[in-house]
Design a protein around this motif. Structure first.
Motif, PDB file in Angstrom:
ATOM      1  N   ARG A   1      31.379  71.787  29.124  1.00  0.00           N
ATOM      2  CA  ARG A   1      32.573  71.007  28.776  1.00  0.00           C
ATOM      3  C   ARG A   1      32.449  69.591  29.319  1.00  0.00           C
ATOM      4  N   SER A   2      31.877  69.482  30.500  1.00  0.00           N
ATOM      5  CA  SER A   2      31.775  68.162  31.133  1.00  0.00           C
ATOM      6  C   SER A   2      31.031  67.183  30.241  1.00  0.00           C
ATOM      7  N   GLU A   3      29.891  67.626  29.688  1.00  0.00           N
ATOM      8  CA  GLU A   3      29.101  66.708  28.858  1.00  0.00           C
ATOM      9  C   GLU A   3      29.887  66.337  27.594  1.00  0.00           C
ATOM     10  N   ALA A   4      30.596  67.306  27.039  1.00  0.00           N
ATOM     11  CA  ALA A   4      31.392  67.027  25.839  1.00  0.00           C
ATOM     12  C   ALA A   4      32.508  66.033  26.150  1.00  0.00           C
ATOM     13  N   ILE A   5      33.161  66.210  27.282  1.00  0.00           N
ATOM     14  CA  ILE A   5      34.246  65.306  27.660  1.00  0.00           C
ATOM     15  C   ILE A   5      33.710  63.903  27.943  1.00  0.00           C
ATOM     16  N   ARG A   6      32.562  63.840  28.606  1.00  0.00           N
ATOM     17  CA  ARG A   6      31.953  62.521  28.867  1.00  0.00           C
ATOM     18  C   ARG A   6      31.691  61.784  27.553  1.00  0.00           C
ATOM     19  N   ASP A   7      31.184  62.505  26.551  1.00  0.00           N
ATOM     20  CA  ASP A   7      30.910  61.861  25.260  1.00  0.00           C
ATOM     21  C   ASP A   7      32.187  61.419  24.559  1.00  0.00           C
ATOM     22  N   LEU A   8      33.250  62.221  24.683  1.00  0.00           N
ATOM     23  CA  LEU A   8      34.526  61.818  24.091  1.00  0.00           C
ATOM     24  C   LEU A   8      35.033  60.531  24.735  1.00  0.00           C
ATOM     25  N   VAL A   9      34.888  60.456  26.045  1.00  0.00           N
ATOM     26  CA  VAL A   9      35.332  59.258  26.761  1.00  0.00           C
ATOM     27  C   VAL A   9      34.506  58.051  26.321  1.00  0.00           C
ATOM     28  N   ARG A  10      33.187  58.255  26.240  1.00  0.00           N
ATOM     29  CA  ARG A  10      32.308  57.151  25.808  1.00  0.00           C
ATOM     30  C   ARG A  10      32.668  56.677  24.400  1.00  0.00           C
ATOM     31  N   GLU A  11      32.972  57.629  23.527  1.00  0.00           N
ATOM     32  CA  GLU A  11      33.351  57.287  22.163  1.00  0.00           C
ATOM     33  C   GLU A  11      34.579  56.377  22.156  1.00  0.00           C
ATOM     34  N   GLN A  12      35.551  56.720  22.989  1.00  0.00           N
ATOM     35  CA  GLN A  12      36.763  55.901  23.062  1.00  0.00           C
ATOM     36  C   GLN A  12      36.477  54.526  23.647  1.00  0.00           C
ATOM     37  N   LEU A  13      35.566  54.471  24.632  1.00  0.00           N
ATOM     38  CA  LEU A  13      35.227  53.183  25.242  1.00  0.00           C
ATOM     39  C   LEU A  13      34.537  52.272  24.231  1.00  0.00           C
ATOM     40  N   VAL A  14      33.658  52.860  23.403  1.00  0.00           N
ATOM     41  CA  VAL A  14      32.980  52.076  22.370  1.00  0.00           C
ATOM     42  C   VAL A  14      34.010  51.551  21.374  1.00  0.00           C
TER      43      VAL A  14
ATOM     44  N   GLU B   1      37.140  50.993  21.844  1.00  0.00           N
ATOM     45  CA  GLU B   1      37.938  49.963  22.509  1.00  0.00           C
ATOM     46  C   GLU B   1      37.179  48.633  22.506  1.00  0.00           C
ATOM     47  N   GLN B   2      35.866  48.734  22.800  1.00  0.00           N
ATOM     48  CA  GLN B   2      35.030  47.538  22.816  1.00  0.00           C
ATOM     49  C   GLN B   2      35.087  46.815  21.467  1.00  0.00           C
TER      50      GLN B   2
ATOM     51  N   THR C   1      37.399  46.664  19.398  1.00  0.00           N
ATOM     52  CA  THR C   1      38.675  46.018  19.091  1.00  0.00           C
ATOM     53  C   THR C   1      38.764  44.637  19.750  1.00  0.00           C
ATOM     54  N   GLN C   2      37.842  44.357  20.665  1.00  0.00           N
ATOM     55  CA  GLN C   2      37.850  43.044  21.330  1.00  0.00           C
ATOM     56  C   GLN C   2      36.877  42.118  20.605  1.00  0.00           C
ATOM     57  N   PRO C   3      37.412  41.055  19.991  1.00  0.00           N
ATOM     58  CA  PRO C   3      36.614  40.219  19.095  1.00  0.00           C
ATOM     59  C   PRO C   3      35.321  39.694  19.713  1.00  0.00           C
ATOM     60  N   ASN C   4      35.340  39.372  20.994  1.00  0.00           N
ATOM     61  CA  ASN C   4      34.165  38.740  21.593  1.00  0.00           C
ATOM     62  C   ASN C   4      33.277  39.687  22.378  1.00  0.00           C
ATOM     63  N   ALA C   5      33.636  40.971  22.395  1.00  0.00           N
ATOM     64  CA  ALA C   5      32.817  41.939  23.133  1.00  0.00           C
ATOM     65  C   ALA C   5      31.455  42.059  22.479  1.00  0.00           C
ATOM     66  N   GLU C   6      30.415  42.112  23.291  1.00  0.00           N
ATOM     67  CA  GLU C   6      29.037  42.243  22.793  1.00  0.00           C
ATOM     68  C   GLU C   6      28.830  43.697  22.354  1.00  0.00           C
ATOM     69  N   VAL C   7      28.532  43.890  21.078  1.00  0.00           N
ATOM     70  CA  VAL C   7      28.358  45.250  20.550  1.00  0.00           C
ATOM     71  C   VAL C   7      27.005  45.374  19.847  1.00  0.00           C
ATOM     72  N   VAL C   8      26.663  46.609  19.560  1.00  0.00           N
ATOM     73  CA  VAL C   8      25.417  46.911  18.860  1.00  0.00           C
ATOM     74  C   VAL C   8      25.781  47.819  17.693  1.00  0.00           C
ATOM     75  N   GLY C   9      25.086  47.701  16.594  1.00  0.00           N
ATOM     76  CA  GLY C   9      25.411  48.558  15.465  1.00  0.00           C
ATOM     77  C   GLY C   9      24.277  48.659  14.460  1.00  0.00           C
ATOM     78  N   ALA C  10      24.461  49.577  13.525  1.00  0.00           N
ATOM     79  CA  ALA C  10      23.503  49.737  12.431  1.00  0.00           C
ATOM     80  C   ALA C  10      24.294  49.767  11.131  1.00  0.00           C
TER      81      ALA C  10
ATOM     82  N   LYS D   1      27.682  51.654   5.255  1.00  0.00           N
ATOM     83  CA  LYS D   1      28.359  52.226   6.411  1.00  0.00           C
ATOM     84  C   LYS D   1      27.943  51.447   7.658  1.00  0.00           C
ATOM     85  N   LEU D   2      28.899  51.242   8.519  1.00  0.00           N
ATOM     86  CA  LEU D   2      28.576  50.618   9.800  1.00  0.00           C
ATOM     87  C   LEU D   2      28.667  51.677  10.894  1.00  0.00           C
ATOM     88  N   VAL D   3      27.596  51.873  11.609  1.00  0.00           N
ATOM     89  CA  VAL D   3      27.635  52.742  12.792  1.00  0.00           C
ATOM     90  C   VAL D   3      27.842  51.808  13.975  1.00  0.00           C
ATOM     91  N   ALA D   4      29.026  51.935  14.557  1.00  0.00           N
ATOM     92  CA  ALA D   4      29.388  51.039  15.643  1.00  0.00           C
ATOM     93  C   ALA D   4      29.063  51.688  16.974  1.00  0.00           C
TER      94      ALA D   4
END
Ligand code: NI
Length: 136
Positions: A29-42, A44-45, A47-56, A126-129
């Motif tokens: 469960r821990s690994e699954a929860i960590r990934d859910l949290v990371r997904e939300q952090l990405v 959130e990132q 939504t911030q216009p100037n945040a440095e992001v990576v995508g495909a 499709k954009l993978v953010a």
């Protein structure tokens, strides 16, 4: 450093969660929860216009469609520094798959993705953010 914390959850919800993470191949469960949290952090990132992001950005298109390869290249050249690299695969006689790896401020990356995906003749896009690992 790892920190432990307890989570209270409705039994039925937890059962459904356990079933889902088992299907997805999580071992704990821990690994699954960590990934859910990371997904939300990405998210959130992004939504911030100037945040440095990576995508495909993936694009499937007909290379015989009027001037399309040229138009797509134009879009990718203009914002210069956003495009890291592009991979092109010929899918059939006419269809091509292009994967454009991008990095830069979220708003500009999103705008480029929108422009490429909405270009006439692009059948599917499709954009993978995602984000760089150090923030996660
Ligand atoms: Ni091709």
């Amino acid at each position: 450093m790892l920190e432990r914390f307890g989570v209270s959850m409705d039994q039925r919800l937890l059962k459904r969660f356990d079933r889902l993470i088992e299907q997805r191949g999580y071992r704990t469960r821990s690994e699954a929860i960590r990934d859910l949290v990371r997904e939300q952090l990405v998210r959130e990132q992004w939504t911030q216009p100037n945040a440095e992001v990576v995508g495909a950005i993936t694009l499937v298109y007909d290379h015989q469609a009027e001037d399309l390869p040229h138009k797509l290249a134009e879009h990718q050249h203009r914002p210069g520094d956003l495009v890291v690299c592009t991979t092109h695969v010929h899918l059939g006689r006419r269809d091509c798959l292009e994967v454009v790896l991008v990095r830069g401020p979220a708003k500009r990356v999103q705008r480029l993705a929108d422009k490429l995906i909405s270009t006439k003749g692009v059948k599917h896009g499709k954009l993978v953010a995602t984000g760089s690992g150090d923030a996660l």
